[in-house]
Design a protein around this motif. Structure first.
Motif, short mmCIF file in Angstrom:
data_model
loop_
_atom_site.label_atom_id
_atom_site.label_comp_id
_atom_site.label_asym_id
_atom_site.label_seq_id
_atom_site.Cartn_x
_atom_site.Cartn_y
_atom_site.Cartn_z
N VAL A 124 -0.30 13.72 -6.98
CA VAL A 124 0.43 12.54 -6.49
C VAL A 124 -0.14 12.07 -5.15
O VAL A 124 -0.09 10.88 -4.83
CB VAL A 124 1.94 12.84 -6.36
N GLN A 125 -0.68 13.00 -4.36
CA GLN A 125 -1.23 12.62 -3.06
C GLN A 125 -2.42 11.67 -3.18
O GLN A 125 -2.78 10.98 -2.23
CB GLN A 125 -1.66 13.88 -2.29
N ALA A 126 -3.03 11.62 -4.39
CA ALA A 126 -4.18 10.74 -4.60
C ALA A 126 -3.81 9.27 -4.48
O ALA A 126 -4.68 8.42 -4.26
CB ALA A 126 -4.81 11.01 -5.97
N LEU A 127 -2.52 8.96 -4.62
CA LEU A 127 -2.08 7.56 -4.55
C LEU A 127 -1.91 7.08 -3.11
O LEU A 127 -1.87 5.86 -2.88
CB LEU A 127 -0.77 7.38 -5.31
N ALA A 128 -1.78 7.98 -2.19
CA ALA A 128 -1.55 7.60 -0.79
C ALA A 128 -2.72 6.78 -0.25
O ALA A 128 -3.89 7.14 -0.44
CB ALA A 128 -1.33 8.84 0.07
N VAL A 184 0.86 -1.19 0.00
CA VAL A 184 0.00 0.00 0.00
C VAL A 184 0.89 1.23 0.00
O VAL A 184 1.86 1.32 0.78
CB VAL A 184 -0.93 0.01 1.23
N VAL A 185 0.59 2.17 -0.87
CA VAL A 185 1.39 3.39 -0.96
C VAL A 185 1.17 4.24 0.30
O VAL A 185 0.03 4.53 0.67
CB VAL A 185 1.01 4.21 -2.21
N ALA A 186 2.27 4.60 0.93
CA ALA A 186 2.19 5.48 2.10
C ALA A 186 2.30 6.95 1.70
O ALA A 186 1.77 7.82 2.38
CB ALA A 186 3.29 5.13 3.10
N GLY A 187 2.99 7.20 0.58
CA GLY A 187 3.12 8.58 0.14
C GLY A 187 4.17 8.73 -0.94
O GLY A 187 4.99 7.84 -1.17
N LEU A 188 4.11 9.84 -1.66
CA LEU A 188 5.09 10.18 -2.68
C LEU A 188 5.70 11.54 -2.35
O LEU A 188 5.00 12.45 -1.89
CB LEU A 188 4.45 10.25 -4.07
N ARG A 239 7.00 5.82 -1.08
CA ARG A 239 7.04 5.06 0.16
C ARG A 239 5.86 4.09 0.22
O ARG A 239 4.76 4.40 -0.24
CB ARG A 239 6.97 6.00 1.38
N PHE A 240 6.11 2.92 0.81
CA PHE A 240 5.05 1.95 1.01
C PHE A 240 4.87 1.70 2.50
O PHE A 240 5.81 1.82 3.29
CB PHE A 240 5.36 0.65 0.27
N ALA A 241 3.66 1.36 2.89
CA ALA A 241 3.32 1.22 4.30
C ALA A 241 4.09 0.08 4.95
O ALA A 241 4.35 -0.96 4.32
CB ALA A 241 1.82 0.99 4.45
N GLU A 247 0.02 0.09 -11.57
CA GLU A 247 -1.39 0.38 -11.34
C GLU A 247 -1.62 0.39 -9.84
O GLU A 247 -1.32 -0.59 -9.15
CB GLU A 247 -2.30 -0.64 -12.01
N ILE A 248 -2.17 1.50 -9.35
CA ILE A 248 -2.33 1.70 -7.90
C ILE A 248 -3.75 2.17 -7.63
O ILE A 248 -4.12 3.31 -7.95
CB ILE A 248 -1.31 2.74 -7.38
N GLY A 249 -4.55 1.28 -7.10
CA GLY A 249 -5.92 1.63 -6.77
C GLY A 249 -6.71 2.17 -7.93
O GLY A 249 -7.57 3.04 -7.76
N GLY A 250 -6.48 1.64 -9.10
CA GLY A 250 -7.20 2.07 -10.29
C GLY A 250 -6.58 3.26 -11.00
O GLY A 250 -6.98 3.61 -12.12
N LEU A 251 -5.58 3.90 -10.38
CA LEU A 251 -4.80 4.95 -11.03
C LEU A 251 -3.47 4.36 -11.48
O LEU A 251 -3.15 3.20 -11.17
CB LEU A 251 -4.56 6.11 -10.06
N PHE A 252 -2.69 5.15 -12.21
CA PHE A 252 -1.44 4.63 -12.76
C PHE A 252 -0.29 5.60 -12.50
O PHE A 252 -0.41 6.80 -12.76
CB PHE A 252 -1.57 4.40 -14.27
N LEU A 253 0.80 5.05 -11.99
CA LEU A 253 2.06 5.77 -11.89
C LEU A 253 2.94 5.23 -13.02
O LEU A 253 3.33 4.06 -13.01
CB LEU A 253 2.72 5.55 -10.53
N VAL A 254 3.23 6.08 -13.99
CA VAL A 254 4.01 5.69 -15.16
C VAL A 254 5.35 6.40 -15.10
O VAL A 254 5.42 7.61 -14.87
CB VAL A 254 3.27 6.07 -16.46
N MET A 255 6.43 5.65 -15.32
CA MET A 255 7.78 6.22 -15.20
C MET A 255 8.61 5.88 -16.42
O MET A 255 8.57 4.75 -16.92
CB MET A 255 8.45 5.66 -13.94
N HIS A 256 9.36 6.86 -16.90
CA HIS A 256 10.31 6.65 -17.98
C HIS A 256 11.67 7.09 -17.47
O HIS A 256 11.86 8.25 -17.08
CB HIS A 256 9.92 7.44 -19.22
#
Length: 294
Positions: free
Chosen positions: A46-50, A27-31, A106-108, A67-76
């Protein structure tokens, strides 16, 4: 630059960490954003992922997709970026503009007392590392432009691509809108293994050469992915470097024929090749003036 095999290695590594087969998803704790240039989107904060769980970890070309809770963090990761994992991140908040860290996820804590997670880092002054928080991966412009994944192209579709392309093989293999996943290093390696000049024209290859190039592309990429499998993130770059035969080996002996590996330099990149294996023994001139297209 991380290419398909290294990004796939990161996917496999993060799946083991974030989606353990014997436990609950992370679980994402924060970005934390330390470099404002890294975040390319604003629609979804970004806080929406917490507080959201990781649903999946995947890859699109050279893009890493969580894929995080139906949202997506995409990185290049671009040319000089990397992902650095820690089982226990520093609890101090990142200071914007200080050091190579651009983004921290960060993850919980799952009972160990430590807060695991990863940093996206970027060396050098050229800031090309990119992160996106989106509702769909296709909202990322680079993903929307992607051609088919190199390993998903069958012989017929690959033949059609080459026959319709009037440019040189090196540029075609690196063009993400035509073939997704291959960059500067693996294009050099594939062309060397297939014994083809980087300046050969794609639409001039005969059927045998097309078949050889297609088979070599699949074989080399699959071998690189297999070599990366199961390795921690910190070892993936060294695994890639150790396997390279011509890329970044200028002046060294070709491991196939013993000839000296040569280089052609451009404004912001270079290619390496073996004259004996690839160009009939002829050294290539500058890209703009070379006549050796066979």
């Amino acid at each position: 630059m991380p290419e398909m095999p290294e990004v796939q290695g990161l996917v496999d590594f993060l799946r083991r960490k974030l989606l353990p087969s014997d436990g609950q998803p992370a679980v994402v704790a924060g970005l934390e954003v330390a470099s404002f240039s890294v975040l390319k989107t604003a629609k979804v904060p970004v806080q929406a992922l917490a507080g959201l769980p990781v649903d999946s970890v995947g890859r699109r070309g050279k893009f890493l997709v969580l894929e995080i809770g139906g949202l997506f963090l995409v990185m290049h990761l671009a040319r000089a970026g990397w992902l650095r994992w820690s089982e226990s991140l520093n609890t101090a908040a990142l200071k914007p503009g200080k050091g190579p860290i651009a983004l921290r996820v960060r993850f919980a804590d799952q009972g160990s007392g430590d807060e695991p997670g990863f940093d996206l880092t970027e060396a050098g002054t050229r800031k090309s590392l990119a992160a996106y928080v989106v509702e769909r991966p296709e909202e990322v412009p680079g993903i929307a432009r992607l051609g088919p994944d190199a390993l998903e192209m069958d012989r017929d579709s690959f033949t059609e691509l080459l026959h319709s392309h009037g440019g040189q093989l090196k540029g075609l293999l690196r063009d993400q809108s035509k073939v997704a996943g291959i960059g500067n290093a693996y294009s050099d390696e594939i062309l060397h293994a297939a014994r083809l000049s980087p300046f050969a024209l794609a639409n001039k290859l005969d059927d045998d050469a097309v078949g050889t190039l297609h088979a070599t592309m699949h074989q080399l990429l699959r071998a690189a992915i297999e070599a990366a499998a199961g390795r921690p993130a910190k070892e993936l770059k060294d695994t890639k470097r150790e396997a390279l035969r011509v890329h970044a080996r200028t002046g060294q002996a070709c491991p196939v024929c013993g000839d000296t590996v040569r280089e052609v330099s451009f404004a912001d990149s270079s290619l390496q090749y073996c004259p004996t294996c690839q160009t009939g023994g002829k050294p290539l001139a500058d890209r703009r003036t070379s006549k050796f297209l066979k």
